[in-house]
Design a protein around this motif. Structure first.
Motif, PDB file in Angstrom:
ATOM      1  N   VAL A   1      -9.474  11.510  23.660  1.00 55.59           N
ATOM      2  CA  VAL A   1     -10.076  10.750  24.385  1.00 55.59           C
ATOM      3  C   VAL A   1      -8.999   9.995  25.225  1.00 55.59           C
ATOM      4  O   VAL A   1      -9.111   9.748  26.177  1.00 55.59           O
ATOM      5  N   PHE A   2      -7.631   9.643  24.506  1.00 58.52           N
ATOM      6  CA  PHE A   2      -6.738   8.919  25.095  1.00 58.52           C
ATOM      7  C   PHE A   2      -5.621   9.811  25.630  1.00 58.52           C
ATOM      8  O   PHE A   2      -4.475   9.229  25.852  1.00 58.52           O
ATOM      9  N   ASP A   3      -5.552  11.145  25.151  1.00 56.50           N
ATOM     10  CA  ASP A   3      -4.454  12.020  25.488  1.00 56.50           C
ATOM     11  C   ASP A   3      -3.206  11.609  24.894  1.00 56.50           C
ATOM     12  O   ASP A   3      -2.144  11.601  25.450  1.00 56.50           O
ATOM     13  N   LYS A   4      -3.419  11.433  23.596  1.00 53.91           N
ATOM     14  CA  LYS A   4      -2.057  11.023  22.884  1.00 53.91           C
ATOM     15  C   LYS A   4      -1.849  11.917  21.778  1.00 53.91           C
ATOM     16  O   LYS A   4      -2.464  12.828  21.457  1.00 53.91           O
ATOM     17  N   GLY A   5      -0.615  12.070  21.350  1.00 51.47           N
ATOM     18  CA  GLY A   5      -0.318  13.018  20.434  1.00 51.47           C
ATOM     19  C   GLY A   5       0.271  12.366  19.254  1.00 51.47           C
ATOM     20  O   GLY A   5      -0.062  11.226  18.854  1.00 51.47           O
ATOM     21  N   ILE A   6       1.049  12.967  18.296  1.00 54.73           N
ATOM     22  CA  ILE A   6       1.391  12.605  17.212  1.00 54.73           C
ATOM     23  C   ILE A   6       2.299  11.432  17.179  1.00 54.73           C
ATOM     24  O   ILE A   6       3.118  11.423  18.027  1.00 54.73           O
ATOM     25  N   GLY A   7       2.093  10.631  16.299  1.00 53.84           N
ATOM     26  CA  GLY A   7       3.251   9.408  16.357  1.00 53.84           C
ATOM     27  C   GLY A   7       2.754   8.199  17.470  1.00 53.84           C
ATOM     28  O   GLY A   7       3.410   7.303  17.500  1.00 53.84           O
ATOM     29  N   ASP A   8       1.623   8.518  18.335  1.00 56.09           N
ATOM     30  CA  ASP A   8       1.390   7.704  19.307  1.00 56.09           C
ATOM     31  C   ASP A   8       0.409   6.444  18.899  1.00 56.09           C
ATOM     32  O   ASP A   8       0.342   5.419  19.393  1.00 56.09           O
ATOM     33  N   MET A   9      -0.323   6.538  17.970  1.00 51.86           N
ATOM     34  CA  MET A   9      -1.506   5.664  17.724  1.00 51.86           C
ATOM     35  C   MET A   9      -1.802   5.645  15.882  1.00 51.86           C
ATOM     36  O   MET A   9      -1.822   6.966  15.391  1.00 51.86           O
ATOM     37  N   PHE A  10      -2.172   4.559  15.614  1.00 53.45           N
ATOM     38  CA  PHE A  10      -2.698   4.306  14.387  1.00 53.45           C
ATOM     39  C   PHE A  10      -4.187   4.656  14.480  1.00 53.45           C
ATOM     40  O   PHE A  10      -4.771   3.876  15.474  1.00 53.45           O
ATOM     41  N   VAL A  11      -5.039   5.299  13.749  1.00 49.68           N
ATOM     42  CA  VAL A  11      -6.488   5.372  14.097  1.00 49.68           C
ATOM     43  C   VAL A  11      -7.162   5.039  12.720  1.00 49.68           C
ATOM     44  O   VAL A  11      -6.829   5.994  11.720  1.00 49.68           O
ATOM     45  N   ALA A  12      -8.009   4.127  12.552  1.00 50.66           N
ATOM     46  CA  ALA A  12      -9.049   3.827  11.492  1.00 50.66           C
ATOM     47  C   ALA A  12     -10.358   4.209  11.748  1.00 50.66           C
ATOM     48  O   ALA A  12     -10.645   3.927  12.985  1.00 50.66           O
ATOM     49  N   ARG A  13     -11.058   4.877  10.881  1.00 53.32           N
ATOM     50  CA  ARG A  13     -12.507   5.113  11.333  1.00 53.32           C
ATOM     51  C   ARG A  13     -13.441   4.897  10.163  1.00 53.32           C
ATOM     52  O   ARG A  13     -13.004   4.958   8.979  1.00 53.32           O
ATOM     53  N   VAL A  14     -14.386   4.136  10.533  1.00 51.13           N
ATOM     54  CA  VAL A  14     -15.610   3.987   9.815  1.00 51.13           C
ATOM     55  C   VAL A  14     -16.810   3.739  10.548  1.00 51.13           C
ATOM     56  O   VAL A  14     -16.841   3.473  11.717  1.00 51.13           O
ATOM     57  N   ALA A  15     -17.953   4.326   9.941  1.00 53.77           N
ATOM     58  CA  ALA A  15     -19.294   4.339  10.599  1.00 53.77           C
ATOM     59  C   ALA A  15     -19.544   2.852  11.160  1.00 53.77           C
ATOM     60  O   ALA A  15     -19.698   2.011  10.469  1.00 53.77           O
ATOM     61  N   GLY A  16     -19.606   2.806  12.427  1.00 47.25           N
ATOM     62  CA  GLY A  16     -19.983   1.505  13.081  1.00 47.25           C
ATOM     63  C   GLY A  16     -18.818   0.761  13.480  1.00 47.25           C
ATOM     64  O   GLY A  16     -19.043  -0.455  14.089  1.00 47.25           O
ATOM     65  N   ASN A  17     -17.831   1.138  13.360  1.00 45.96           N
ATOM     66  CA  ASN A  17     -16.469   0.808  13.766  1.00 45.96           C
ATOM     67  C   ASN A  17     -16.441  -1.154  13.432  1.00 45.96           C
ATOM     68  O   ASN A  17     -16.171  -1.801  14.479  1.00 45.96           O
ATOM     69  N   PHE A  18     -16.791  -1.311  12.310  1.00 46.97           N
ATOM     70  CA  PHE A  18     -16.579  -2.836  11.988  1.00 46.97           C
ATOM     71  C   PHE A  18     -15.397  -2.835  10.952  1.00 46.97           C
ATOM     72  O   PHE A  18     -14.785  -1.859  10.794  1.00 46.97           O
ATOM     73  N   VAL A  19     -15.179  -4.207  10.925  1.00 49.28           N
ATOM     74  CA  VAL A  19     -13.730  -4.308   9.953  1.00 49.28           C
ATOM     75  C   VAL A  19     -13.894  -5.056   8.343  1.00 49.28           C
ATOM     76  O   VAL A  19     -15.245  -5.615   8.399  1.00 49.28           O
ATOM     77  N   ASN A  20     -13.165  -4.418   7.595  1.00 41.51           N
ATOM     78  CA  ASN A  20     -13.268  -4.912   6.105  1.00 41.51           C
ATOM     79  C   ASN A  20     -11.846  -5.335   5.868  1.00 41.51           C
ATOM     80  O   ASN A  20     -11.198  -5.150   6.477  1.00 41.51           O
ATOM     81  N   GLU A  21     -11.711  -5.926   4.687  1.00 41.00           N
ATOM     82  CA  GLU A  21     -10.619  -6.120   4.151  1.00 41.00           C
ATOM     83  C   GLU A  21      -9.270  -4.912   4.365  1.00 41.00           C
ATOM     84  O   GLU A  21      -8.411  -5.275   4.665  1.00 41.00           O
ATOM     85  N   ASP A  22      -9.667  -3.886   4.187  1.00 42.51           N
ATOM     86  CA  ASP A  22      -8.792  -2.696   4.002  1.00 42.51           C
ATOM     87  C   ASP A  22      -8.443  -2.289   5.324  1.00 42.51           C
ATOM     88  O   ASP A  22      -7.338  -2.225   5.728  1.00 42.51           O
ATOM     89  N   ILE A  23      -9.501  -2.433   6.276  1.00 41.18           N
ATOM     90  CA  ILE A  23      -9.082  -1.945   7.575  1.00 41.18           C
ATOM     91  C   ILE A  23      -8.292  -3.033   8.411  1.00 41.18           C
ATOM     92  O   ILE A  23      -7.231  -2.957   9.126  1.00 41.18           O
ATOM     93  N   LEU A  24      -8.392  -4.480   7.861  1.00 35.88           N
ATOM     94  CA  LEU A  24      -7.837  -5.609   8.555  1.00 35.88           C
ATOM     95  C   LEU A  24      -6.348  -5.449   7.899  1.00 35.88           C
ATOM     96  O   LEU A  24      -5.379  -5.622   8.846  1.00 35.88           O
ATOM     97  N   GLY A  25      -6.277  -5.091   6.751  1.00 36.48           N
ATOM     98  CA  GLY A  25      -4.873  -4.950   6.201  1.00 36.48           C
ATOM     99  C   GLY A  25      -4.178  -3.795   6.836  1.00 36.48           C
ATOM    100  O   GLY A  25      -2.759  -3.920   7.278  1.00 36.48           O
ATOM    101  N   SER A  26      -4.743  -2.562   7.105  1.00 39.19           N
ATOM    102  CA  SER A  26      -4.311  -1.525   7.872  1.00 39.19           C
ATOM    103  C   SER A  26      -3.618  -1.966   9.337  1.00 39.19           C
ATOM    104  O   SER A  26      -2.635  -1.598   9.594  1.00 39.19           O
ATOM    105  N   MET A  27      -4.479  -2.799   9.749  1.00 35.12           N
ATOM    106  CA  MET A  27      -4.044  -3.253  11.231  1.00 35.12           C
ATOM    107  C   MET A  27      -3.024  -4.259  11.254  1.00 35.12           C
ATOM    108  O   MET A  27      -2.046  -4.173  12.191  1.00 35.12           O
ATOM    109  N   GLU A  28      -3.047  -5.023  10.160  1.00 31.18           N
ATOM    110  CA  GLU A  28      -1.797  -5.884   9.994  1.00 31.18           C
ATOM    111  C   GLU A  28      -0.527  -5.255   9.802  1.00 31.18           C
ATOM    112  O   GLU A  28       0.605  -5.262  10.341  1.00 31.18           O
ATOM    113  N   PHE A  29      -0.448  -4.011   9.074  1.00 32.89           N
ATOM    114  CA  PHE A  29       0.405  -3.002   8.913  1.00 32.89           C
ATOM    115  C   PHE A  29       0.812  -2.536  10.390  1.00 32.89           C
ATOM    116  O   PHE A  29       2.022  -2.351  10.489  1.00 32.89           O
TER     117      PHE A  29
END
Length: 228
Positions: free
Chosen positions: A91-119
């Protein structure tokens, strides 16, 4: 190991077009540090324009994997729905190493996803967090319909507050695409606020201008991402 030397694609009028895959240089720490959040956002928008116009970059992923083995310095963190019809890197025409991608149904945040974003941002230096919703979202429709099924029931409690808070004059059911769209947009905005509220680290980084937290909605009919 065998590397890809060329790819044959179908162009206009079904003609064969030979394209040599691009071996991009993987972003290094200095290049990442020099980027601004606005530059990264512009890159995402330009990549989406290429996706919509069917002009995706032909990449040699084998070589990119090798180049990224000993480090990663992605530009952005994208939180997307798990929906299989939303191929985030494409969708953004990006390759390996360009983006971190987290996926969950409904694209909400929880503790694990927030931790991943902080990382992704505080530790690894990404400059943008993009919350990406999409039209015709099954999780949003399920939350609207108050579906009860196994662990899905608990998952949907992350979205139902948005459903209840969405002001809409008309049919408030999953069969009304206008209502579903509005809940989808509000869900993205709500997730952005949840990131700021529940992660003091990311909120402080945004306030200092080190990152930007943005939202978008992917239109499955056109491929266009509408940045909120």
């Amino acid at each position: 190991m065998k590397t890809i030397k060329e790819v044959v694609l179908k162009g206009d009028n079904n003609e064969s077009v030979t394209v040599k895959p691009l071996v991009e240089d993987i972003l290094n720490a200095e290049q990442q540090a020099a980027l601004t959040p606005d530059e990264v956002i512009a890159s995402l928008k330009e990549g989406n324009r290429r996706f919509v116009s069917n002009d995706l970059t032909a990449r040699d992923h084998t070589q990119q994997i090798r180049k990224a083995t000993h480090g990663q310095f992605p530009k952005a963190v994208v939180l997307s729905c798990v929906d299989s019809r939303v191929p985030v890197e494409d969708v953004f025409d990006k390759g390996i190493g360009d983006m971190f991608v987290a996926r969950v149904a409904g694209n909400f945040v929880n503790e694990d996803i927030l931790g991943s974003m902080e990382f992704g941002c505080k530790v690894s230096g990404s400059k943008v967090i993009l919350v990406l919703g999409h039209e015709h979202c099954g999780a949003v429709k399920a939350a609207i319909g108050d579906v009860k099924l196994g662990n899905i029931t608990a998952m949907l409690t992350k979205i139902t507050p948005v459903v209840k808070a969405t002001d809409f004059d008309g049919d408030k059911t999953a069969d009304n695409p206008d209502y579903v769209h509005l809940v989808c947009v509000n869900n993205v905005l709500h997730t952005m606020e949840q990131i700021r509220e529940k992660s003091p680290i990311l909120k402080e980084m945004e306030e200092k201008g080190e990152i930007k937290i943005i939202g978008g909605v992917y239109d499955m009919d056109t491929g266009v991402v509408d940045f909120l």
